[in-house]
Design an enzyme around this catalytic site. Structure first.
Site, short mmCIF file in Angstrom:
data_model
loop_
_atom_site.label_atom_id
_atom_site.label_comp_id
_atom_site.label_asym_id
_atom_site.label_seq_id
_atom_site.Cartn_x
_atom_site.Cartn_y
_atom_site.Cartn_z
N CYS A 11 0.86 -1.19 0.00
CA CYS A 11 0.00 0.00 0.00
C CYS A 11 0.89 1.23 0.00
O CYS A 11 1.64 1.47 0.96
CB CYS A 11 -0.88 -0.02 1.24
SG CYS A 11 -1.79 1.52 1.48
N VAL A 12 0.82 1.97 -1.08
CA VAL A 12 1.62 3.20 -1.19
C VAL A 12 0.64 4.37 -1.26
O VAL A 12 -0.25 4.40 -2.12
CB VAL A 12 2.53 3.19 -2.43
CG1 VAL A 12 3.54 4.33 -2.33
CG2 VAL A 12 3.25 1.86 -2.59
N HIS A 20 8.40 10.46 -3.47
CA HIS A 20 8.57 9.08 -3.03
C HIS A 20 7.55 8.16 -3.68
O HIS A 20 7.85 7.05 -4.09
CB HIS A 20 8.35 8.99 -1.50
CG HIS A 20 9.59 8.86 -0.71
ND1 HIS A 20 10.05 9.87 0.09
CD2 HIS A 20 10.46 7.85 -0.59
CE1 HIS A 20 11.17 9.48 0.67
NE2 HIS A 20 11.43 8.26 0.28
N ARG A 74 -10.42 -0.02 -0.11
CA ARG A 74 -10.06 -1.10 -1.06
C ARG A 74 -9.40 -2.28 -0.37
O ARG A 74 -8.89 -3.19 -1.04
CB ARG A 74 -9.12 -0.51 -2.13
CG ARG A 74 -9.85 0.45 -3.06
CD ARG A 74 -8.91 1.44 -3.71
NE ARG A 74 -9.65 2.30 -4.64
CZ ARG A 74 -10.40 3.34 -4.27
NH1 ARG A 74 -10.53 3.65 -2.98
NH2 ARG A 74 -11.03 4.06 -5.17
C1 DLZ Z 1 9.70 5.43 2.40
C2 DLZ Z 1 8.29 5.02 2.14
C3 DLZ Z 1 7.28 5.99 1.99
C4 DLZ Z 1 7.54 7.46 2.10
N1 DLZ Z 1 6.02 5.64 1.80
C5 DLZ Z 1 5.71 4.33 1.65
C6 DLZ Z 1 4.39 3.92 1.40
O1 DLZ Z 1 3.44 4.71 1.33
N2 DLZ Z 1 4.15 2.59 1.24
C7 DLZ Z 1 5.15 1.64 1.32
O2 DLZ Z 1 4.87 0.45 1.14
N3 DLZ Z 1 6.40 2.00 1.60
C8 DLZ Z 1 6.71 3.30 1.77
N4 DLZ Z 1 7.99 3.68 2.04
C9 DLZ Z 1 9.00 2.60 2.29
C10 DLZ Z 1 9.65 2.07 1.03
O3 DLZ Z 1 8.78 1.17 0.36
C11 DLZ Z 1 10.95 1.30 1.40
O4 DLZ Z 1 10.63 0.32 2.36
C12 DLZ Z 1 12.02 2.20 1.96
O5 DLZ Z 1 12.29 3.26 1.08
C13 DLZ Z 1 13.34 1.39 2.19
O6 DLZ Z 1 13.83 0.88 0.98
#
Ligand code: DLZ
Length: 159
Positions: A89-90, A97, A136
């Site tokens: 989930c991003v 980022h 979702r």
């Molecule tokens: C650093 C980061 C940020 C800002 N946001 C998310 C996110 O919304 N969802 C997610 O799964 N991971 C995020 N991460 C962590 C990065 O995926 C990763 O774990 C770090 O940058 C270390 O490589």
């Protein structure tokens, strides 16, 4: 990506002969864990309800979605794994980022899938807000974890 309008969850079980012998790897990101745990629950329940045996499902965690590609590669190179489901989930933030991570994981999973010639499913929510992600992940727009599992099954059986 509105699951209630367009989704992959409806799938006939008629042609799933041999599904109980198929082995699935699930890679789940710990970032936004309340969301990803719901995705995982959905994926597991869907696999089980389609006849996959619990002993044939391996789950590993990775710290964030960026690490899904390596987690998927470790799974895919295992000759006993037939398909890999990746869950993450991003959430869009103030920085770039979001795009870096989304692009990296999309490209990474595609590469792993092609390299190992196995389904590697992109079950990663990429939303503007946390609420949209919850919607979702078992909320009003369904569960993308279910859909990711269905996608893996479809890719194994619709060949
Ligand atoms: C650093 C980061 C940020 C800002 N946001 C998310 C996110 O919304 N969802 C997610 O799964 N991971 C995020 N991460 C962590 C990065 O995926 C990763 O774990 C770090 O940058 C270390 O490589």
């Amino acid at each position: 990506m509105v699951s209630s309008i367009k989704n992959l969850s409806s799938y006939s079980q008629v042609s799933l002969k041999g599904v109980s012998e198929k082995r699935f790897g699930i890679v789940v990101s710990e970032w936004n864990s309340a969301v990803t745990e719901s995705l995982l629950e959905g994926a597991l329940q869907t696999l089980l309800s389609h006849g996959v045996q619990k002993k044939n499902i391996s789950t590993v965690q990775v710290p964030g979605s960026f690490e899904l590609s390596l987690g998927a590669q470790r799974m895919a190179k295992n000759e006993f794994i037939d398909a890999v489901v990746c869950l993450g989930c991003v959430i869009q933030g103030e920085t770039r980022h979001f795009e870096f991570i989304c692009n990296a994981v999309a490209n990474g999973l595609t590469n792993v899938s092609i390299k190992y010639h196995k389904p590697v499913v992109f079950g990663v929510l990429t939303t503007d807000t946390y609420q949209q992600a919850l919607d979702r992940a078992g909320g009003k727009h369904g569960n993308k974890g279910d859909e990711a599992a269905i996608t893996a099954i479809k890719m194994l059986f619709n060949q």
